[in-house]
Enzyme design. Structure first.
Site, short mmCIF file in Angstrom:
data_model
loop_
_atom_site.label_atom_id
_atom_site.label_comp_id
_atom_site.label_asym_id
_atom_site.label_seq_id
_atom_site.Cartn_x
_atom_site.Cartn_y
_atom_site.Cartn_z
N SER A 145 -14.57 -9.95 21.45
CA SER A 145 -14.15 -11.19 20.81
C SER A 145 -13.25 -12.00 21.73
CB SER A 145 -13.47 -10.86 19.48
OG SER A 145 -13.23 -12.02 18.73
N ASP A 301 -14.18 -19.05 19.36
CA ASP A 301 -13.74 -18.03 20.31
C ASP A 301 -14.98 -17.47 21.02
OD1 ASP A 301 -14.80 -16.55 18.21
OD2 ASP A 301 -13.27 -14.98 18.33
N GLU A 395 -9.18 -15.95 6.44
CA GLU A 395 -7.92 -15.32 6.81
C GLU A 395 -7.22 -16.22 7.82
OE1 GLU A 395 -8.59 -11.51 8.57
OE2 GLU A 395 -9.87 -12.27 10.17
N LYS A 409 -16.87 -13.27 9.05
CA LYS A 409 -16.40 -14.59 9.49
C LYS A 409 -17.44 -15.21 10.41
CE LYS A 409 -13.18 -12.35 12.72
NZ LYS A 409 -13.27 -11.00 12.16
#
Length: 567
Positions: A145, A301, A395, A409
């Protein structure tokens, strides 16, 4: 330790890490050897994540092979028809990710489990989408990530499309430990393909995800998309192709990508830390937005499961929205385009409680979970009903999911939804800032912050210390209610006790008499205490947003300073 190192060298299939280990042995680097061999990289609800290198406490081909074997064995015992249903595997653009994904595929096929392997790099949500689309027993994404370049990871999903939660994490971990002691089987991609165990996922599959988003009722608001322009960066990750395609499909024809960050590059040469939350990470996309006068500067990201945005202000500069602000804006927007009484939205215990107030005001269902998206989506599945369908969850760490196309997500669907919200507002001469102010005026200005306190290694659990001598006041504010998630109790100041329906966790939540909130929880990975703060500032009709913001910031500074000093 010599014996352990020798056994590792005999099993390691990678000449690069074997040579690395030999160099450590020849240099008699005992400290480094101890770090790599004193323990094994722990497998948990997020799968594996760690620094790439030789040894069981690093990410490498052997660790991946043993992990995949453990996962495969667990699936065969715990998931019905796992071999036939198979496992979908995708990977990001880091240097080792493709090899790790292929190694995992070979180990699973060696156990007779069918594998659906992406033929090229894939955003995490595109892989997570495939679990239910293809009906697989599980999914794997090889990605670290937004972690630094030296990291990689092995993220595991269950057959429901969500990240694994207990008891699956412990079950898989136990099988990995067994696999680490057994001989490794042999299976090549070619052999797997010949035996019908390997299916390559090519552009047709990626287009299934694209079509699913394009036909989603939650992403069908096409109010003058040509009326706004936006800059975009994939931050050297794998999101650019799909992000640009989805925006074009939605009618956004003024999209400007940051060329220097567009292609996957696991070295992340233009950012110190490939996380949109980090200072400086958004500099290039904001510069691109300034160059074109764009309304938004957007980022995913590197694996495209998170979304970040800076929005143009009245004076022409760009200001980052927090994860909570984006979450509340998206939740509010989606509820206004649905029948709220038939919708369910959720956040985590450390996210802003403003979305709960928005949901209550329109009679929408609301739920709250422990931190981590694995809880948001698994709980959403359990709580939704025919009368109350899941709509949205977020979140504060820039994670959002719109609808149930992906049960994790998804920074790509969030990007499209936020662009559509912005275009709709612009069509009526309003801005994101106008909408945020309107929400604050109705419900109060909610300000959230997070701070960490370093603890001495080996220090006694601070949660137990706080439970033994619970504070009556924090920063001059009376503690009205304490949520103790370790004991699953809500304790009122008058002595009344209620049960909390959340899995036990070492978390304390203090609700104060001015509606402020303090959340205290130890980090699960390092010796530090994480503290989350929320203050709420009411706004009158005569109030300006600037004055309310200033009051909230002053209250927040006071709360943080005095609480931290008390610890």
């Amino acid at each position: 330790m010599k014996n352990e190192v020798s056994q590792w060298l005999a099993r390691d299939p990678d000449p690069v890490t074997r040579e690395e280990l030999k160099q450590l042995l020849e240099g008699d680097n005992q400290a480094e050897l101890e770090d790599r061999f004193s323990s094994r990289l722990a497998f948990g609800t997020a799968g594996l994540r760690g620094i790439v290198g030789a040894g069981p406490n690093r990410m490498n081909r052997l660790v991946i092979q043993e992990t995949a074997l453990g996962l495969g064995q667990y699936l065969l015992t715990a998931a019905e028809n796992a071999a036939m249903k198979g496992v979908i595997i995708g990977y990001d653009g880091r240097p080792d990710s493709k090899q790790f994904a292929e190694d995992a595929a070979c180990m699973l096929m060696a156990k007779g489990i069918k594998v659906f392997l992406t033929a090229k790099v894939a955003p995490t949500p595109v892989v997570a989408f495939g679990i239910r689309q293809l009906g697989t027993a599980a999914g794997v994404v090889v990605t670290a990530s937004h972690n630094p370049p030296v990291y990689n990871g092995f993220k595991v999903y269950w057959g429901n499309g969500a990240q694994i939660i207990p008891p699956h994490d412990a079950g898989i971990a136990a099988q990995i430990d067994i696999a680490a002691t057994e001989a490794l089987p042999s299976m090549s991609l070619e052999a797997g393909e010949q035996q019908g165990l390997l299916v390559w996922l090519t552009d047709d599959y990626y287009n299934q995800y694209r079509d699913a988003l394009n036909t989603s009722r939650y992403l069908s608001n096409h109010t003058e998309p040509q009326g706004i322009s936006l800059a975009y960066t994939s931050m050297h990750g794998v999101g650019a192709d799909m992000a640009e395609t989805l925006l074009k499909d939605a009618g956004f024809n003024q999209v400007y990508s940051v060329k220097a960050q567009r292609e996957p590059d696991g070295a992340f040469p233009t950012v110190n830390f490939p996380n949109p939350e980090e200072e400086g990470a958004m500099d290039l996309v904001i510069a691109e937005a300034e160059k074109h006068g764009a309304v938004l500067a957007c980022a995913n990201d590197p694996d495209a499961d998170r979304f970040a945005v800076a929005v143009k202000t009245e004076n022409g500069d760009y200001k980052m929205l927090t994860g909570d602000q984006v979450g509340v804006l998206l939740g509010h927007y989606l509820l206004t385009h649905a029948v709220p009484e038939q919708c369910l939205v959720g956040t985590t215990i450390v996210s802003s409680s403003l979305l709960e107030q928005v949901a209550k005001s329109v009679d929408a269902g609301y739920f709250q979970t422990l931190t981590g998206f694995k809880w948001l989506t698994n709980v959403a599945m359990q709580q939704q009903t025919e009368q109350s369908q899941f709509l949205f969850a977020y979140e504060e760490a820039l994670g959002y999911t719109v609808g149930n196309t992906v049960w994790d997500k998804d920074g790509l669907s969030a990007l499209v939804a936020f662009a559509q919200l912005t275009a709709e507002l612009a069509a009526s001469d309003h801005t994101i800032w106008d909408r945020l102010e309107a929400i604050y005026r109705e419900h109060g200005l909610y300000l959230n912050a997070q701070r960490s306190i370093a603890l001495e290694p080996g220090a006694p659990p601070i949660g137990d210390t706080l439970r033994a001598d619970p504070p009556q006041c924090i920063a001059g504010r009376k503690v009205m209610i304490v949520d103790d998630l370790k004991t699953s109790q809500k304790i009122h100041d008058d002595g009344k006790v209620e049960a909390i329906d959340l899995p036990p966790s070492d978390v304390l939540i203090y609700h104060l008499d001015d509606d402020s909130r303090v959340v205290v929880r130890p980090s699960g990975t390092e010796p530090k205490l994480k503290c989350y703060y929320e203050v709420i500032e009411a706004m009158s009709h005569e109030d300006t947003i600037e004055h309310a913001q200033q009051r909230a910031e002053e209250a927040m500074a006071d709360l943080i300073a005095k609480h931290q000093a008390s610890l």
